[in-house]
Motif scaffolding. Sequence first.
Motif, PDB file in Angstrom:
ATOM      1  N   ALA A  82      -3.504  -4.795  -2.526  1.00 20.32           N
ATOM      2  CA  ALA A  82      -2.405  -5.106  -1.610  1.00 20.32           C
ATOM      3  C   ALA A  82      -2.577  -6.489  -1.012  1.00 20.32           C
ATOM      4  O   ALA A  82      -1.600  -7.227  -0.822  1.00 20.32           O
ATOM      5  CB  ALA A  82      -2.330  -4.047  -0.510  1.00 20.32           C
ATOM      6  N   GLN A 111       0.821  -1.200   0.000  1.00 20.89           N
ATOM      7  CA  GLN A 111       0.000   0.000   0.000  1.00 20.89           C
ATOM      8  C   GLN A 111       0.859   1.256   0.000  1.00 20.89           C
ATOM      9  O   GLN A 111       0.591   2.216  -0.724  1.00 20.89           O
ATOM     10  CB  GLN A 111      -0.928   0.008   1.215  1.00 20.89           C
ATOM     11  N   ASP A 150      -1.039   0.705  -3.717  1.00 20.75           N
ATOM     12  CA  ASP A 150      -2.111  -0.258  -3.974  1.00 20.75           C
ATOM     13  C   ASP A 150      -3.315   0.005  -3.073  1.00 20.75           C
ATOM     14  O   ASP A 150      -3.173   0.479  -1.937  1.00 20.75           O
ATOM     15  CB  ASP A 150      -1.622  -1.686  -3.730  1.00 20.75           C
TER      16      ASP A 150
END
Length: 552
Positions: free
Chosen positions: A351, A341, A346
């Motif tokens: 993620a 992340q 993400d």
Amino acid sequence: MASAESEISESGIFSPSDLPSDVEKGTNPATEEEKPFQRPIPDWQWFLVAVGLFFGALLYGLDTTISASVQGPILSSLGEIEKLAWVGIGFPMGSIAVILLFGWCYAVFEIKWLIIGSVVTFEVGSAICGAAPTMNAMIFGRVIAGIGGAGMYLGALTYIAVFTPGSSRPIYNALTGASWGTGCILGPIIGGSFAVSSATWRWAFYLNLPLAALMAPVYIFLFPKYNPQPDLTGPTKLARIDWIGAMLNATVFVLFQVVLTFTGSTWKWDSAGPIAMWIVFGVSLIAYIIQQTFSIFTTPERRLFPVHFLKSRTMNLLFIGTAASATSLGVGVYYMPLLFQFTRGDSAIRAAVQILPLITITIFSIMFTGGLLPVIGRYSPLYFTAGVFAIIAGSLLHTIDITTSTSAIYGYEVLLAIGTGATMQIAYAVSVAKVKQHDVQNAIGFINVAQIGTLAISLSIAGSVFQNRGFINLREALDGYGFSEQDLRGALSGAQSGVLNGSGEVVKEKAIMAIVKTLDSVWILTIVAGAVSLIAGLLMRWERLNLQAAGI
């Protein structure tokens, strides 16, 4: 030892003499060849019972980690960032507070009603979480669900110990562990999916209700009864419980997690509050040790903690090795998605998907070693090998920076998964094979404390490291930019804050580098866990257990 062909009593309740005992301390265990094991229920019924047990373990694993990807939306809805950590920690804390008590209850009470009661408790906790109007209600629901989940998981292991021969137990334990591990890994994915959907994060918890209802007929109508002590009445059994030990056990674990989680992040290390809490924790721990050692207000046979296991080299090392595996799993599952992340930008779902290598290889490793153990008979090489892989994985993870390729991180995940899954479940089979029949339930509870208890403690330690070091690193990296402590804490919690959003690319890059540096400190836990597993493997007896591979 009673004949394996013993018939079920007219009441439908089994007693210990209805099933064969295959373990004797100091002998080569699992010698079903002498008297073949015959399960006292039809195979089709046992198949459905096993499905129900594995499904319960899956739900337990799911709720263990589902909060990892919904904390941001929960914070946006309920506020109180200082309490956010408890959304993740409350569940395993509830479990560890009652594991030993559940273990004792499964050794004396009817196991069918215990596991059904645990499922109901788990569902009540899930419903409270889904409907929570405040953060306090959310935390309360998580603790209640954790208590019920512990009963479900321990119930599954108890059914396996009672209704399977020693030769099949490693496979069943592996399947239970694989189910729990699958749930642990799917938790962030499912939680993230609900968090970004119109159903909202609340259905990440409500989901348990229809899923449990689906299996309710199996639990109610097909689960066999087994009463370990049918000659004792319910009130007599309740009176024999070590209630003082149970309360001290819960107090010790709860206090430890409270002070470990809040000290440094919410409370200053040198303030009166945490100092007093650490003192109370220390006093409670000493009181618990004295009460259990000298069986105060109980007897050696009835005390909650199996103190006599501490005299066993094998049991201690199995505990330590299992704790090492649980630490690696907890750190990997919770912090690998955070890595993606922060470094890749993400979403919570993406993620979580990025840790699929960790998921699949962990499950494969659990199943592989579960099938391998009865074949090779030796367990010490597995702990040694797992330690080597965990050390290598942790060392490589410690080198990650924002330029590390995704493919390289995938490779590190695979190494960590092998080091984690190889020894995640085998201690259940080995410990049961090393004790007398009357200590089987104690052995299961003992290893369960190592697995679930260490998972909770390792997450608290990792969380404390991440929050404290992360705040220091962010403060140093962003000195002069005028960010408040709440802004910096919010960035670490994944919340929308001025640090990561709207402050420019330079500030964002500095913040991400500081957070990745913080994660380097977290990965050290996996290196330590690997070293502990390796040492445990070296110190274990080089013995061969007679657990012949058999069909399930």
